[in-house]
Motif scaffolding. Structure first.
Motif, short mmCIF file in Angstrom:
data_model
loop_
_atom_site.label_atom_id
_atom_site.label_comp_id
_atom_site.label_asym_id
_atom_site.label_seq_id
_atom_site.Cartn_x
_atom_site.Cartn_y
_atom_site.Cartn_z
N ALA A 32 -2.20 3.08 10.11
CA ALA A 32 -2.42 3.83 9.02
C ALA A 32 -1.16 3.32 8.25
O ALA A 32 -1.27 3.38 6.91
CB ALA A 32 -2.32 5.41 9.35
N GLY A 33 0.15 3.13 8.71
CA GLY A 33 1.08 2.75 7.95
C GLY A 33 1.07 1.58 7.15
O GLY A 33 1.25 1.25 6.08
N SER A 34 0.47 0.50 7.84
CA SER A 34 0.01 -0.86 7.29
C SER A 34 -0.68 -0.84 6.02
O SER A 34 -0.60 -1.30 5.14
CB SER A 34 -0.42 -1.83 8.40
OG SER A 34 0.67 -2.00 9.29
N LEU A 35 -1.96 0.15 6.27
CA LEU A 35 -2.81 0.43 5.21
C LEU A 35 -2.26 0.94 4.23
O LEU A 35 -2.48 0.71 2.78
CB LEU A 35 -3.88 1.07 5.70
CG LEU A 35 -4.83 0.39 6.52
CD1 LEU A 35 -6.12 1.39 7.19
CD2 LEU A 35 -5.71 -0.95 5.85
N LEU A 36 -1.47 2.03 4.08
CA LEU A 36 -0.65 2.51 3.24
C LEU A 36 0.30 1.81 2.45
O LEU A 36 0.25 1.81 1.36
CB LEU A 36 0.00 4.06 3.78
CG LEU A 36 0.74 4.81 2.74
CD1 LEU A 36 -0.29 5.52 1.80
CD2 LEU A 36 1.47 5.98 3.36
N ALA A 37 0.98 0.89 3.22
CA ALA A 37 2.05 0.04 2.55
C ALA A 37 0.96 -1.01 1.63
O ALA A 37 1.48 -1.25 0.46
CB ALA A 37 2.67 -0.76 3.65
N TRP A 38 0.01 -1.26 2.17
CA TRP A 38 -0.98 -2.40 1.42
C TRP A 38 -1.31 -1.68 0.22
O TRP A 38 -1.40 -2.40 -0.97
CB TRP A 38 -2.03 -2.95 2.20
CG TRP A 38 -2.88 -3.87 1.71
CD1 TRP A 38 -2.77 -5.12 1.19
CD2 TRP A 38 -4.44 -3.54 0.90
NE1 TRP A 38 -3.60 -5.40 0.42
CE2 TRP A 38 -4.72 -4.42 0.31
CE3 TRP A 38 -4.96 -2.27 1.01
CZ2 TRP A 38 -6.06 -4.43 -0.19
CZ3 TRP A 38 -6.05 -2.22 0.48
CH2 TRP A 38 -6.60 -3.17 -0.12
N ALA A 39 -1.74 -0.40 0.38
CA ALA A 39 -2.40 0.31 -0.75
C ALA A 39 -1.25 0.75 -1.81
O ALA A 39 -1.50 0.48 -3.05
CB ALA A 39 -2.95 1.71 -0.21
N ILE A 40 -0.02 0.69 -1.46
CA ILE A 40 1.21 0.89 -2.42
C ILE A 40 1.62 -0.28 -3.13
O ILE A 40 1.60 -0.33 -4.17
CB ILE A 40 2.27 1.75 -1.68
CG1 ILE A 40 1.77 3.25 -1.44
CG2 ILE A 40 3.60 1.47 -2.51
CD1 ILE A 40 2.80 3.82 -0.58
N ALA A 41 1.45 -1.29 -2.12
CA ALA A 41 2.09 -2.75 -2.79
C ALA A 41 1.20 -3.45 -3.68
O ALA A 41 1.57 -4.04 -4.60
CB ALA A 41 2.48 -3.71 -1.70
N LEU A 42 -0.04 -3.39 -3.62
CA LEU A 42 -1.07 -3.91 -4.18
C LEU A 42 -1.18 -3.63 -5.90
O LEU A 42 -0.96 -4.59 -6.44
CB LEU A 42 -2.61 -3.61 -3.57
CG LEU A 42 -3.63 -4.66 -4.11
CD1 LEU A 42 -3.57 -5.91 -3.73
CD2 LEU A 42 -4.97 -4.10 -3.61
N PRO A 43 -1.09 -2.45 -6.18
CA PRO A 43 -1.15 -2.21 -7.42
C PRO A 43 0.38 -2.66 -8.37
O PRO A 43 0.41 -2.48 -9.42
CB PRO A 43 -1.17 -0.79 -7.76
CG PRO A 43 -1.47 -0.16 -6.62
CD PRO A 43 -1.20 -1.22 -5.35
N MET A 44 1.34 -2.98 -7.34
CA MET A 44 2.67 -3.20 -7.95
C MET A 44 2.73 -4.80 -8.01
O MET A 44 4.06 -5.25 -8.41
CB MET A 44 3.63 -2.48 -7.38
CG MET A 44 3.68 -1.13 -7.23
SD MET A 44 5.12 -0.41 -6.46
CE MET A 44 4.74 1.25 -6.21
N GLN A 45 1.78 -5.57 -7.86
CA GLN A 45 1.95 -6.95 -7.74
C GLN A 45 2.26 -7.57 -9.10
O GLN A 45 2.75 -8.62 -9.22
CB GLN A 45 0.52 -7.65 -7.11
CG GLN A 45 0.45 -7.66 -5.79
CD GLN A 45 -0.76 -8.38 -5.21
OE1 GLN A 45 -1.63 -8.42 -6.18
NE2 GLN A 45 -0.65 -8.55 -4.09
N GLY A 46 2.14 -6.76 -10.25
CA GLY A 46 2.44 -7.28 -11.46
C GLY A 46 3.90 -7.17 -12.06
O GLY A 46 4.44 -7.65 -12.79
#
Length: 115
Positions: A38-52
């Motif tokens: 759950a933590g890894s998925l949440l980290a990915w979900a948070i970091a993905l929109p911030m790639q810009g």
């Protein structure tokens, strides 16, 4: 402490102390795997929109003093995530070893009576 009577009961029914340790460690491992996933998925979900990039224009001067740019680009590196997840799993299992050993040292009659 909440499950003292339960561990006393299963020992009274014939479980060996090693089986009690095994069950406690297995439950801890399942909880750790669920939490890590759950933590890894949440980290990915948070970091993905911030790639810009995340702009810190207000702090540009302070960031330059530390050699950083006013735009930070968060990234998740799979190798780092795997290493951190493995370390969390290892630390969690080591932390669960103490309660598991305490549970296997219980005398069944005392444990059942404590409930």
């Amino acid at each position: 402490f909440e499950r003292t009577a339960e561990f006393g009961l299963v020992q009274a029914l014939g479980w060996r102390p090693s089986q009690v340790v095994w069950v406690v460690m297995l439950e801890a491992m399942m909880l750790l795997i669920i939490g890590i996933s759950a933590g890894s998925l949440l980290a990915w979900a948070i970091a993905l929109p911030m790639q810009g990039g995340i702009e810190f224009d207000l702090f540009a001067e302070g960031l330059k003093a530390f050699g950083s740019r006013p735009v930070l680009y968060p990234t998740l590196i799979l190798k780092d995530v795997i290493i951190i997840d493995a370390l969390v799993l290892l630390c969690g299992l080591l932390a669960s070893l103490s309660p598991a050993l305490s549970a296997c040292r219980l005398k069944p009659t005392d444990a059942i009576r404590s409930a």
